[in-house]
Design a protein around this motif. Structure first.
Motif, PDB file in Angstrom:
ATOM      1  N   LEU A  19      49.449  -6.555  16.576  1.00 43.57           N
ATOM      2  CA  LEU A  19      49.136  -7.540  17.397  1.00 43.57           C
ATOM      3  C   LEU A  19      47.848  -7.359  18.299  1.00 43.57           C
ATOM      4  CD1 LEU A  19      52.240  -9.578  18.926  1.00 43.57           C
ATOM      5  CD2 LEU A  19      50.815 -10.251  17.191  1.00 43.57           C
ATOM      6  N   GLN A  20      47.770  -6.033  18.615  1.00 42.09           N
ATOM      7  CA  GLN A  20      46.448  -5.527  19.539  1.00 42.09           C
ATOM      8  C   GLN A  20      45.458  -5.466  18.232  1.00 42.09           C
ATOM      9  OE1 GLN A  20      47.746  -1.955  21.825  1.00 42.09           O
ATOM     10  NE2 GLN A  20      49.776  -2.304  20.920  1.00 42.09           N
ATOM     11  N   LEU A  21      45.530  -5.055  17.248  1.00 41.19           N
ATOM     12  CA  LEU A  21      44.483  -5.036  16.156  1.00 41.19           C
ATOM     13  C   LEU A  21      43.963  -6.345  16.022  1.00 41.19           C
ATOM     14  CD1 LEU A  21      42.703  -3.168  14.293  1.00 41.19           C
ATOM     15  CD2 LEU A  21      44.610  -3.481  12.665  1.00 41.19           C
ATOM     16  N   SER A  22      45.050  -7.177  15.863  1.00 42.30           N
ATOM     17  CA  SER A  22      44.604  -9.002  15.488  1.00 42.30           C
ATOM     18  C   SER A  22      43.604  -9.325  16.609  1.00 42.30           C
ATOM     19  CB  SER A  22      45.867  -9.759  15.467  1.00 42.30           C
ATOM     20  OG  SER A  22      46.556  -9.226  14.484  1.00 42.30           O
ATOM     21  N   GLY A  23      43.771  -9.067  17.874  1.00 41.64           N
ATOM     22  CA  GLY A  23      43.107  -9.369  19.028  1.00 41.64           C
ATOM     23  C   GLY A  23      42.001  -8.589  18.984  1.00 41.64           C
ATOM     24  N   PHE A  24      41.752  -7.362  18.679  1.00 46.23           N
ATOM     25  CA  PHE A  24      40.454  -6.498  18.518  1.00 46.23           C
ATOM     26  C   PHE A  24      39.594  -7.212  17.369  1.00 46.23           C
ATOM     27  CE2 PHE A  24      42.935  -2.572  19.659  1.00 46.23           C
ATOM     28  CZ  PHE A  24      42.949  -2.819  20.897  1.00 46.23           C
ATOM     29  N   MET A  25      40.268  -7.444  16.353  1.00 50.15           N
ATOM     30  CA  MET A  25      39.383  -7.947  15.432  1.00 50.15           C
ATOM     31  C   MET A  25      38.889  -9.450  15.503  1.00 50.15           C
ATOM     32  SD  MET A  25      39.566  -5.623  12.654  1.00 50.15           S
ATOM     33  CE  MET A  25      39.430  -6.310  11.084  1.00 50.15           C
ATOM     34  N   ALA A  26      39.739 -10.268  16.245  1.00 52.50           N
ATOM     35  CA  ALA A  26      39.417 -11.740  16.545  1.00 52.50           C
ATOM     36  C   ALA A  26      38.074 -11.654  17.475  1.00 52.50           C
ATOM     37  CB  ALA A  26      40.582 -12.503  17.028  1.00 52.50           C
ATOM     38  N   MET A  27      38.117 -10.780  18.168  1.00 53.02           N
ATOM     39  CA  MET A  27      37.020 -10.687  19.192  1.00 53.02           C
ATOM     40  C   MET A  27      35.706 -10.370  18.302  1.00 53.02           C
ATOM     41  SD  MET A  27      38.074  -8.403  22.245  1.00 53.02           S
ATOM     42  CE  MET A  27      36.450  -8.416  23.200  1.00 53.02           C
ATOM     43  N   ILE A  42      35.373 -11.198  14.799  1.00 58.92           N
ATOM     44  CA  ILE A  42      35.602 -11.330  13.121  1.00 58.92           C
ATOM     45  C   ILE A  42      34.305 -11.341  12.293  1.00 58.92           C
ATOM     46  CG2 ILE A  42      35.552 -13.607  13.585  1.00 58.92           C
ATOM     47  CD1 ILE A  42      37.957 -11.487  11.436  1.00 58.92           C
ATOM     48  N   ASP A  43      33.403 -11.889  13.087  1.00 59.31           N
ATOM     49  CA  ASP A  43      32.208 -12.140  11.992  1.00 59.31           C
ATOM     50  C   ASP A  43      31.559 -10.790  11.675  1.00 59.31           C
ATOM     51  OD1 ASP A  43      31.577 -11.819  14.561  1.00 59.31           O
ATOM     52  OD2 ASP A  43      29.634 -12.730  14.521  1.00 59.31           O
ATOM     53  N   ARG A  44      31.426  -9.738  12.740  1.00 55.74           N
ATOM     54  CA  ARG A  44      31.040  -8.575  12.672  1.00 55.74           C
ATOM     55  C   ARG A  44      31.646  -7.496  11.728  1.00 55.74           C
ATOM     56  NH1 ARG A  44      30.414  -5.068  17.796  1.00 55.74           N
ATOM     57  NH2 ARG A  44      29.411  -7.103  18.614  1.00 55.74           N
ATOM     58  N   HIS A  45      33.188  -7.905  11.452  1.00 57.34           N
ATOM     59  CA  HIS A  45      34.179  -7.133  10.606  1.00 57.34           C
ATOM     60  C   HIS A  45      34.065  -7.500   9.244  1.00 57.34           C
ATOM     61  CE1 HIS A  45      35.889  -4.790  13.684  1.00 57.34           C
ATOM     62  NE2 HIS A  45      36.225  -5.732  14.512  1.00 57.34           N
ATOM     63  N   PRO A  49      38.243  -0.515  33.859  1.00 54.81           N
ATOM     64  CA  PRO A  49      38.518  -1.921  34.689  1.00 54.81           C
ATOM     65  C   PRO A  49      38.727  -1.649  36.171  1.00 54.81           C
ATOM     66  CG  PRO A  49      40.440  -1.320  33.441  1.00 54.81           C
ATOM     67  CD  PRO A  49      39.495  -0.431  33.281  1.00 54.81           C
ATOM     68  N   ILE A  50      38.106  -1.039  36.933  1.00 54.49           N
ATOM     69  CA  ILE A  50      38.606  -0.723  38.403  1.00 54.49           C
ATOM     70  C   ILE A  50      38.725  -1.897  39.189  1.00 54.49           C
ATOM     71  CG2 ILE A  50      37.842   0.340  40.560  1.00 54.49           C
ATOM     72  CD1 ILE A  50      38.739   2.167  38.451  1.00 54.49           C
ATOM     73  N   ASP A  51      37.629  -2.868  39.079  1.00 55.12           N
ATOM     74  CA  ASP A  51      37.620  -4.041  39.702  1.00 55.12           C
ATOM     75  C   ASP A  51      37.262  -5.401  38.453  1.00 55.12           C
ATOM     76  OD1 ASP A  51      37.460  -6.367  41.035  1.00 55.12           O
ATOM     77  OD2 ASP A  51      36.370  -5.549  42.679  1.00 55.12           O
ATOM     78  N   THR A  52      38.144  -5.901  38.046  1.00 57.19           N
ATOM     79  CA  THR A  52      37.779  -6.910  36.777  1.00 57.19           C
ATOM     80  C   THR A  52      37.326  -8.342  37.392  1.00 57.19           C
ATOM     81  OG1 THR A  52      40.114  -7.626  36.825  1.00 57.19           O
ATOM     82  CG2 THR A  52      39.360  -5.763  35.223  1.00 57.19           C
ATOM     83  N   ARG A  53      37.211  -8.236  38.723  1.00 58.00           N
ATOM     84  CA  ARG A  53      36.560  -9.531  39.438  1.00 58.00           C
ATOM     85  C   ARG A  53      35.055  -9.507  39.152  1.00 58.00           C
ATOM     86  NH1 ARG A  53      39.044  -9.202  45.266  1.00 58.00           N
ATOM     87  NH2 ARG A  53      38.514  -7.108  44.638  1.00 58.00           N
ATOM     88  N   ARG A  54      34.544  -8.334  38.895  1.00 53.73           N
ATOM     89  CA  ARG A  54      32.997  -8.137  38.883  1.00 53.73           C
ATOM     90  C   ARG A  54      32.577  -8.436  37.403  1.00 53.73           C
ATOM     91  NH1 ARG A  54      31.282  -3.319  42.795  1.00 53.73           N
ATOM     92  NH2 ARG A  54      32.288  -3.847  44.417  1.00 53.73           N
ATOM     93  N   SER A  55      31.600  -9.208  37.151  1.00 52.24           N
ATOM     94  CA  SER A  55      31.441  -9.643  35.760  1.00 52.24           C
ATOM     95  C   SER A  55      32.481  -9.613  34.744  1.00 52.24           C
ATOM     96  CB  SER A  55      30.394  -8.258  35.302  1.00 52.24           C
ATOM     97  OG  SER A  55      29.224  -8.030  36.199  1.00 52.24           O
ATOM     98  N   PRO A  56      33.113 -10.683  34.856  1.00 52.83           N
ATOM     99  CA  PRO A  56      34.444 -10.845  34.080  1.00 52.83           C
ATOM    100  C   PRO A  56      34.120 -10.938  32.587  1.00 52.83           C
ATOM    101  CG  PRO A  56      34.259 -12.602  35.726  1.00 52.83           C
ATOM    102  CD  PRO A  56      33.311 -11.793  36.069  1.00 52.83           C
ATOM    103  N   THR A  57      34.672 -10.390  31.685  1.00 56.76           N
ATOM    104  CA  THR A  57      34.633 -10.574  30.333  1.00 56.76           C
ATOM    105  C   THR A  57      35.636 -11.587  29.689  1.00 56.76           C
ATOM    106  OG1 THR A  57      35.963  -8.741  29.846  1.00 56.76           O
ATOM    107  CG2 THR A  57      33.881  -8.187  30.186  1.00 56.76           C
ATOM    108  N   ALA A  58      35.372 -11.910  28.353  1.00 55.95           N
ATOM    109  CA  ALA A  58      36.551 -12.649  27.889  1.00 55.95           C
ATOM    110  C   ALA A  58      37.819 -12.299  27.872  1.00 55.95           C
ATOM    111  CB  ALA A  58      36.081 -12.805  26.340  1.00 55.95           C
ATOM    112  N   VAL A  59      37.880 -10.908  27.734  1.00 59.74           N
ATOM    113  CA  VAL A  59      39.298 -10.218  28.019  1.00 59.74           C
ATOM    114  C   VAL A  59      39.944 -10.397  29.553  1.00 59.74           C
ATOM    115  CG1 VAL A  59      40.638  -8.242  28.026  1.00 59.74           C
ATOM    116  CG2 VAL A  59      38.840  -8.520  26.329  1.00 59.74           C
TER     117      VAL A  59
END
Length: 423
Positions: free
Chosen positions: A256-264, A266-269, A210-220
């Motif tokens: 808590l981090q894992l909950s965030g990872f999974m929620a992104m 969740i259908d795939r998991h 994430p050098i410059d997160t202003r470019r193509s910003p993702t949901a995160v």
């Protein structure tokens, strides 16, 4: 929120008897002397019990488990050794023995992310480079295991660690930053260049960072921008409970981090676990083993210090301090225009939903004084964030390009004899 960790520990304790009973039932219906083992009913019960046990288990730190490799036609035994250690990090070297050392292959430091998972998430990355490089990796320590007496660990401390490790491994070192470490690594290199440090690495490779997160910003990126640092401080930071060595340390906990990872995704998991259940019922052990291996790694998470997490959110995702030229380290500016001697390669994934396309490539626009002959950008089609540093396309397409780049840089620096140029 500070009681969340206690509730988490209590939940694990309460479910332990059920998990033990479930595991006992699984073993019963897997026993070769049990006639029901060979029936659809027995396989269904066994599969259900295994999924319950796995989804309620606390996963410990996995092992790298890399014991051998083949370097230039020679079979080399690999021995994992700790060569540098501080309270929050160990530096691991994958020693391939004397025969491999005499090959004179490039030295590669892999800086693993401190973003929830252990460094073993990069097992495939290490394995891919063992035949072609002398490899080290940063092994960050779970913050809940570090006593409060060891002090704090923030973003500036991370930069200090990277700087010190690069000095330890100099000269002619190549540094590969995977995801989150892109910012502290490039900051450390910039500070070394500004100080005219003779131990500066000869190249840095940034992968999905994430050098410059202003470019193509993702949901995160958008979430961090929308909520702001104070929201994360209120909702994500807890104290380590008294059952752990790091009692009372403020952390962003792994669960808590894992909950965030999974929620992104969740259908795939959910789909993956249902497929695993079907594989177990059908007796397809090979497919089930692949999913076991993936989730054994994916579900093993570690805590990170609150100060590092919050400073990273603030500097990288909210303020965009690095690309704006406003980032400092120990009161001194992090000036990327000072980088002149260090070659630069960036790697991005077309489908990366963590670090969008262009965020890592931004390093080329910021490091304007690196000669064009020492710059390379690679966009890997068809891969997401994980595929940038692992998987078949990484092994077949990305790793060979990185290897060719390190050879090119060493030829340019006069470290090795000229060979085929970088494509």
């Amino acid at each position: 929120m500070n009681f969340a960790y206690y509730w988490y520990e209590a939940a694990h304790a309460l479910v332990t008897p059920a998990r033990m009973m479930s595991d006992a039932a699984r073993l019963t219906f897997n026993n070769p002397i049990n006639p029901l083992t060979y029936t659809p009913y027995g396989r269904t019960v066994s599969a259900a019990c295994e999924l319950f046990e796995r989804t309620t288990r606390r996963y410990g730190k996995p092992a790298f488990g890399l014991t051998s490799t083949v370097a230039e036609g020679r079979v080399c035994r690999v021995r994992e050794e700790v060569v540098w250690q501080r309270p929050f990090c160990r530096l691991l070297h994958f020693d391939r023995g004397g025969a491999a050392k005499r090959l004179g292959q490039p030295k590669l430091l892999i800086v693993a992310p401190m973003s929830g998972h252990y460094a073993t998430l990069l097992r495939g990355t290490v394995e891919a480079f063992l035949p072609t490089h002398d490899v080290w990796i940063t092994d960050w320590v779970d913050a809940r295991l570090i006593p409060l007496s060891e002090g704090s660990f923030g973003l500036e401390d991370y930069i200090d660690y990277v700087w010190e490790i690069m000095q330890e491994l100099a000269p002619n070192l190549h540094v590969l930053a995977v995801c989150q470490p892109a910012v502290p690594v490039i900051a450390a290199v910039a500070r070394m260049e500004a100080e005219n440090d003779p131990n500066v690495p000869i190249s840095m490779i940034h992968m999905g960072g994430p050098i410059d997160t202003r470019r193509s910003p993702t949901a995160v990126n958008l979430l961090a921008q929308e909520r702001g640092t104070d929201w994360f401080r209120r909702n994500c930071i807890v104290k380590v409970p008294f059952t752990q060595p790091g009692f009372m340390r403020d952390v962003y906990p792994g669960f808590l981090q894992l909950s965030g990872f999974m929620a992104m995704n969740i259908d795939r998991h959910l789909t993956a676990h249902w497929e695993m259940f079907e594989h177990l019922v059908d007796g397809d052990g090979d497919s089930a083993d692949k999913q076991r291996e993936f989730y054994d790694e994916y579900l093993a998470v570690m805590d990170m210090t609150a100060e590092f997490y919050l400073q990273t959110v603030d500097e990288v995702f909210v303020k965009h301090s690095l690309p704006k030229g406003e980032m400092t380290h120990r009161g001194k500016p992090v000036d990327l225009t000072a980088v002149r001697r260090v070659a630069l390669m960036t790697v991005e994934g077309e489908r990366d939903d963590i670090s969008g396309v262009g965020q890592t490539r931004a390093a080329h626009d910021l490091c304007v004084n690196i000669p064009a002959a020492l710059k390379l950008q690679h966009l890997q089609m068809g891969v997401g964030h994980y595929g940038v540093f692992n998987g078949s396309r990484f092994r077949q397409e990305i790793a060979p390009k990185i290897t060719a780049f390190t050879h090119h840089v060493e030829e340019h620096a006069g470290v090795r004899k000229p060979a085929e140029a970088v494509a």
